[in-house]
Motif scaffolding. Sequence first.
Motif, PDB file in Angstrom:
ATOM      1  N   ARG A  36       0.809  -1.607  -0.098  1.00 31.44           N
ATOM      2  CA  ARG A  36      -0.007  -0.117   0.297  1.00 31.44           C
ATOM      3  C   ARG A  36       0.983   1.086  -0.101  1.00 31.44           C
ATOM      4  NH1 ARG A  36      -3.217  -2.774   4.155  1.00 31.44           N
ATOM      5  NH2 ARG A  36      -6.056  -3.013   2.831  1.00 31.44           N
ATOM      6  N   GLY A  55      -3.460  -1.537  -4.491  1.00 26.24           N
ATOM      7  CA  GLY A  55      -4.595  -0.369  -4.056  1.00 26.24           C
ATOM      8  C   GLY A  55      -4.848  -1.818  -2.737  1.00 26.24           C
ATOM      9  N   GLU A 109      -8.407  -3.665  -0.296  1.00 26.66           N
ATOM     10  CA  GLU A 109      -9.499  -3.160  -0.103  1.00 26.66           C
ATOM     11  C   GLU A 109      -9.700  -4.580   0.478  1.00 26.66           C
ATOM     12  OE1 GLU A 109     -12.090  -2.655  -3.396  1.00 26.66           O
ATOM     13  OE2 GLU A 109     -10.994  -0.669  -3.661  1.00 26.66           O
ATOM     14  N   GLU A 110      -9.893  -4.986   1.901  1.00 22.22           N
ATOM     15  CA  GLU A 110     -10.784  -6.512   3.054  1.00 22.22           C
ATOM     16  C   GLU A 110     -11.605  -6.178   2.769  1.00 22.22           C
ATOM     17  OE1 GLU A 110      -8.416  -5.859   6.333  1.00 22.22           O
ATOM     18  OE2 GLU A 110      -6.777  -5.205   5.720  1.00 22.22           O
ATOM     19  N   THR A 111     -13.055  -7.128   2.306  1.00 24.77           N
ATOM     20  CA  THR A 111     -13.581  -7.045   2.097  1.00 24.77           C
ATOM     21  C   THR A 111     -14.054  -8.417   3.027  1.00 24.77           C
ATOM     22  OG1 THR A 111     -13.712  -8.594   0.362  1.00 24.77           O
ATOM     23  CG2 THR A 111     -13.827  -6.312   0.305  1.00 24.77           C
ATOM     24  N   TRP A 164      -9.484  -9.913   0.104  1.00 32.61           N
ATOM     25  CA  TRP A 164      -8.548  -9.409  -0.119  1.00 32.61           C
ATOM     26  C   TRP A 164      -8.898  -8.632  -1.941  1.00 32.61           C
ATOM     27  CZ3 TRP A 164      -3.606  -9.791   3.408  1.00 32.61           C
ATOM     28  CH2 TRP A 164      -3.874  -9.512   4.332  1.00 32.61           C
ATOM     29  N   ARG A 165      -9.571  -7.752  -2.239  1.00 35.62           N
ATOM     30  CA  ARG A 165      -9.551  -7.198  -3.513  1.00 35.62           C
ATOM     31  C   ARG A 165      -7.650  -6.450  -3.747  1.00 35.62           C
ATOM     32  NH1 ARG A 165     -11.666  -7.378  -7.885  1.00 35.62           N
ATOM     33  NH2 ARG A 165     -11.851  -5.309  -9.385  1.00 35.62           N
TER      34      ARG A 165
END
Length: 446
Positions: free
Chosen positions: A66, A71, A73-75, A93-94
């Motif tokens: 990062r 990028g 993104e944690e989902t 994670w994306r």
Amino acid sequence: MTVNPAHTALWPAPHASGAVDATVHVPGSKSVTNRALVLAALASEPGWLRRPLRSRDTLLMAGALRAMGVGIEETVASSSTVAAGPDASGEAWRIIPSGLRGPATVDVGNAGTVMRFLPPVAALADGPVRFDGDPRSYERPLHGVIDALRVLGARIDDDARGSLPLTVHGSGALDGGTVEIDASSSSQFVSALLLSAPRFNQGVEVRHTGSTLPSMPHIRMTVDMLRAVGAQVDTPESGGEPNVWRVTSGALLGRDLIVEPDLSNAQPFLAAALVTGGTVVIPDWPARTTQPGDRLREIFTEMGGSCELTDRGLEFTGSGAIHGIDVDLGEVGELTPGVAAVAALADSPSTLRGVAHLRLHETDRLAALTKEINELGGDVTETADGLHIRPRPLHGGVFHTYDDHRMATAGAIIGLVVGGVEIENVATTAKTLPDFPELWAGMLGN
Ligand SMILES: O=C(O)C1=C[C@@H](OP(=O)(O)O)[C@@H](O)[C@H](O)C1
Ligand SMILES: C=C(OP(=O)(O)O)C(=O)O
């Protein structure tokens, strides 16, 4: 190998009142998660990482990427919303690659994968990237990566000459080409150069010149994961020259990857079945894998257990007997602390070989295991490349861990059957297995 005064908290290692009988869901593989993060960051399109390991080492890797502009993104994905199938539910994670940026600062902690895999990535950034970490990270070998990157065209300031801290002056691109390295102190030198090589202008040809090369399964993991994202890799095993790996320059695909459970972190739980004569099931044990932990099926069977891969996962059962073993662990060095703990409880002596390089791991693991097992009444001696372990009746006491997650889990194995063992700084397991005390208590039905 010093005791860290900041971490003197003691954890009474739970004692097993009988044979354990448990199913343990082991979190994702550190080695797979950190390779996947690097490859996804270098790809030409976004990718997904499902069931990633969330631990100190992997969060340091994500944080570093990062910092360089990637990028992540944690989902949390539900089973009905994921393309990869029902097994992919849970954390996801994306990863969205971008032009790698400097200036940036990277904290490597004491993560070998971060300190070795990221300097080649930083060489592709468009500015300086400063690397620093825990005091122990200054002592761990890094010269193989630094020297090789210089040969391949990078500019690096290493104030301490060959180790951390250092600054990689990324210029947006790296020539690449042919390089000789001695990776006898860490296979991660080879993995580091191969992982970023598709993005080098000329790819890379890595020629290992040292007399030994540890942890070959981890190099195979690197090669397999590179191929899975579209890289062309030639290896000694695919008909190439011995000790030579070639990666061709080219774009990497963004993939959707489900991370396997960490089989090396399954070790203490399998050991629990072995030393208590019980049964432990590890769900999602892969039928085919490059993880070194898969060798546990063979090692712990030779030490007295038996196992079977079923629909439920790996079912491992102890017989009640624990046998010593004479084994070369050079390919699977990270299993050494757990094997040593079981060997200290066996009915015959053991010789563990091929692991001299463990002296430069999280701590000097050969010295630490010798000292801590002997302080509980054991009889362990160091050899040039391993340990001799002659089992003796052990007693309770403090088991120091030297900021080494695998020392903590090794002490916990002994504590299952030896009363009064207290583990100093069990929180150090957060490096790769943050929920270890809870998983251990759950296994014991506590
Ligand atoms: O590439 C990897 O993911 C690893 C390689 C091995 O390192 P060494 O070859 O330095 O032992 C291993 O011990 C470490 O835990 C993880
Ligand atoms: C040696 C280990 O880790 P690292 O990735 O820091 O080298 C390990 O996990 O046993």
